[in-house]
Enzyme design. Structure first.
Site, PDB file in Angstrom:
ATOM      1  N   PHE A 325       0.830  -1.209   0.000  1.00 49.59           N
ATOM      2  CA  PHE A 325       0.000   0.000   0.000  1.00 49.59           C
ATOM      3  C   PHE A 325       0.861   1.254   0.000  1.00 49.59           C
ATOM      4  O   PHE A 325       1.828   1.360   0.765  1.00 49.59           O
ATOM      5  CB  PHE A 325      -0.877   0.059   1.256  1.00 49.59           C
ATOM      6  CG  PHE A 325      -1.985  -0.942   1.293  1.00 49.59           C
ATOM      7  CD1 PHE A 325      -3.221  -0.665   0.727  1.00 49.59           C
ATOM      8  CD2 PHE A 325      -1.793  -2.171   1.907  1.00 49.59           C
ATOM      9  CE1 PHE A 325      -4.251  -1.591   0.773  1.00 49.59           C
ATOM     10  CE2 PHE A 325      -2.824  -3.106   1.959  1.00 49.59           C
ATOM     11  CZ  PHE A 325      -4.050  -2.815   1.389  1.00 49.59           C
ATOM     12  N   ASP A 326       0.500   2.219  -0.846  1.00 46.40           N
ATOM     13  CA  ASP A 326       0.948   3.585  -0.630  1.00 46.40           C
ATOM     14  C   ASP A 326       0.095   4.123   0.526  1.00 46.40           C
ATOM     15  O   ASP A 326      -1.009   3.632   0.761  1.00 46.40           O
ATOM     16  CB  ASP A 326       0.732   4.402  -1.907  1.00 46.40           C
ATOM     17  CG  ASP A 326       1.050   5.867  -1.715  1.00 46.40           C
ATOM     18  OD1 ASP A 326       2.122   6.154  -1.182  1.00 46.40           O
ATOM     19  OD2 ASP A 326       0.210   6.707  -2.076  1.00 46.40           O
TER      20      ASP A 326
END
Length: 629
Positions: A325-326
């Protein structure tokens, strides 16, 4: 001879996607008319109108099969389909022949459209590259002049001037001035970063406040934005196309079908039995097994807010073991809010908040706007007015609020104005963005601003973990902030302060270790990683166009709570595909046995393989409304 086949291959590719769509549409209409005419007999043609589909959709398949065999001895599904087409025509099953040709060409068209969309993202990234720069020239008389030059003409050591609102053309070091730079294109963090003399700046980032001069250090192909483009291009090339299951099995199926037909003809002397074998081995059910399940699963995903842009994305998603995930805009909203207020002396939290919001009222800085917006959320709170407002780029603001002189900014600004900072010794470990508030030359408080975590993020992470998918946080933010967010959401693996190259390196390293990676992001800086990952998912609502174009799947409304459903759906889809393939192969082999013994004639054989196709379609259609219980 090879030259002739090469010319034929070039001829087949001429016309592009528009031609393929037109031919497919005409072929589809002819099949519908053929099916209706078999019941109502409203057409009095000397031939079945399904021949239009056979010619428009089938001839290219046969030519490609012949070219592949003649030039590369490449046995794929098109060889199987060609045999089925010829066998069906031989026993006057024209509709069956047209149906198979239409289905195969539809699949090929979807693949071509996918490739075209993937290239569009790279083109948009190229357009981000600044075209010009302001070159500062030292004249012989000691004066300076400014000259606009093409960005590619800038050389290392050149002095450039960058005005507010301009995009930086090359990498360099600030030699005079101070400002705030929006580095979202590189780090994904929308919050501007304060820069002053000696700090590095990157091409493609945007100067928000204050003019400055810089010395170019990396130009042309070495600049950050050009490296980003190369990363996207290389990641795109490295993602190999998944070979269709029908293609993987095609060689063996062709050998078995031809061998069975030939041996039956030799031992029985009845060519009708041999033709029947080829007809029942017509790979309708096999060809339909995968695309029908994928189409149904895509329909299901669409209802849950996902736009699946790559045909085989769900097949790849089912094998994912890690999801990266960003942070900003993905697990969080990317919006700063005042989360905590510390006070020193006689002022209350409410008073400090009001004075700070009043001072920031006229500020154009995103941090200042966040303070004002947070204050305005409070019920029945009027924003105090400010006088004598001034903004110091990269440091903060000064203003008079309710007759009091207010300083709101960083430590450097307070120190320059003679504010005693001894009280801060025990207050330096807070996570988030800190604004120091001084009232009448006295340190009065601190506003702590934090990014807002999406309310569904924690539950989503837990549900993904239950599906044996390990979450990883890859962010351009600092380790302290990243660790705080990860701890709140239950993510154990964190990689902070990541540039696009760092994210790409991590994903590549994990893939080399046998992991299947899904990347979720929203920024331009995530585009290379979205391409490199086995599956890329972009936030469709808040994400950049380039990130969406680089991804295989777009989350249209940014409802990340639906991600576990998508993963579960992909696994269910693969189960359905395996069921379809097992059924279709079992049916084919059973039909071959009956054809060899003469129990099955060509007409009944054609009915059997069509019935198999119907069952496969019905089984796939169950995916449309499937939901994990």
């Amino acid at each position: 001879m090879k030259n002739i086949f090469y010319k034929l291959e070039v001829l087949l590719e001429k016309g592009g996607i528009k031609k393929d769509i037109a031919l497919l549409a005409i072929g589809g209409v002819s099949l519908v008319l053929s099916l209706l005419n078999s019941h109502f007999h409203f057409l009095t043609l000397p031939f079945d109108i399904a021949w239009v589909a056979i010619i428009l959709c089938g001839i290219p398949i046969i030519l490609e099969a012949v070219i592949g065999l003649a030039t590369r001895f490449d046995i794929k599904a098109d060889v199987l389909v060609s045999l089925a087409l010829v066998a069906s025509v031989c026993i006057h099953e024209d509709f069956a022949a047209g149906e198979v040709a239409f289905i195969m060409q539809l699949g090929a068209l979807l693949e071509d459209l996918t490739v075209a969309k993937a290239r569009a993202g790279i083109e948009k990234l190229v357009h981000l590259t600044p075209q010009t720069a302001r070159n500062v020239i030292k004249n012989d008389d000691g004066t300076e002049s400014e000259k606009a030059v093409a960005a590619e003409e800038v050389k290392v050591g050149d002095i450039l001037r960058v005005l507010p609102g301009e995009t930086i053309s090359v990498d360099g070091i600030i030699i005079s001035g101070q400002t705030s730079i929006n580095q979202a294109v590189m780090t994904g963090e929308s919050l501007p970063v304060d820069k002053t003399v000696g700090d590095e700046v990157s091409s493609g980032t945007v100067n928000q406040f204050g003019a400055f001069e810089m010395m170019a250090t990396k130009v042309g192909e070495d600049s950050s934005i050009q490296r980003m483009i190369r990363l996207v291009q290389s990641a795109d090339a490295d993602k190999a196309k998944i070979v269709r299951l029908a293609d993987r099995w095609a060689t063996w199926i062709v050998v078995i079908a031809l061998s069975a037909a030939t041996l039956t003809w030799i031992f029985t002397g009845q060519i009708i039995r041999a033709v029947t074998i080829l007809v029942v081995f017509c790979p309708c059910a096999l060809v339909l097994a995968t695309p029908t399940a994928i189409m149904a699963a895509i329909g299901n995903a669409t209802k849950h807010g996902f736009l699946v842009r790559e045909g085989d994305a769900l097949e790849r998603l089912a094998k994912v073991t890690k999801i990266t995930f960003d942070k900003t805009g993905t697990l969080t909203f990317g919006n700063l809010e005042v989360s905590k207020i510390q006070t020193f002396g006689a002022h209350t939290e409410e008073e400090i908040f009001a004075l700070a919001a009043g001072a920031e009222k006229l500020s154009e800085h995103p941090i200042g706007k966040a303070v004002v917006k947070s204050y305005q959320k409070k019920p029945a709170k009027d924003l105090p007015s400010a006088d004598d407002f001034s903004m110091i780029p990269g440091k903060g603001v000064l203003a008079t609020v309710n007759g009091k002189k207010i300083l709101a900014g960083n430590k450097a600004m307070l120190a320059e104005n003679g504010i005693d900072l001894k009280k801060l010794e025990d207050n330096t470990e807070e996570n988030g963005t800190l604004i120091y508030i001084a009232v009448e030359k006295e340190l009065a408080g601190i506003l702590i601003l934090s990014d807002t975590v999406r309310p569904d993020s924690r539950m989503m992470i837990q549900n993904l973990s239950s599906l044996n998918v390990q979450p990883v946080l890859l962010t351009g933010d600092n380790m302290k902030t990243a660790s705080a967010i990860a701890g709140e959401l239950g993510i154990s693996e964190v990689k902070a302060e990541c540039l696009p190259e760092d994210k790409l390196t991590y994903i590549g390293k994990m893939q080399n270790c046998g992991e299947k990676i899904c990347m979720i992001g929203d920024g331009i800086n995530d585009a290379p990683s979205l391409k490199k990952a086995n599956v890329g998912i972009a936030m469709g609502k808040t994400g950049s166009d380039i990130a969406v174009d680089a991804a295989d799947i777009a989350l249209v409304d940014d409802e990340i709570k639906e991600l576990p459903h998508l993963f579960a759906l992909s696994k269910r889809m693969m189960t359905t595909i395996k069921m379809n393939l097992t059924f279709s192969m079992t049916l084919n082999f059973a039909a071959i046995a009956l054809a060899i013994t003469g129990i099955l004639n060509p007409v009944v054989g054609a009915l059997v393989h069509n019935a198999g196709s119907v069952i496969v379609i019905i089984n796939s259609a169950l995916l449309l409304k499937w939901r994990k219980r």
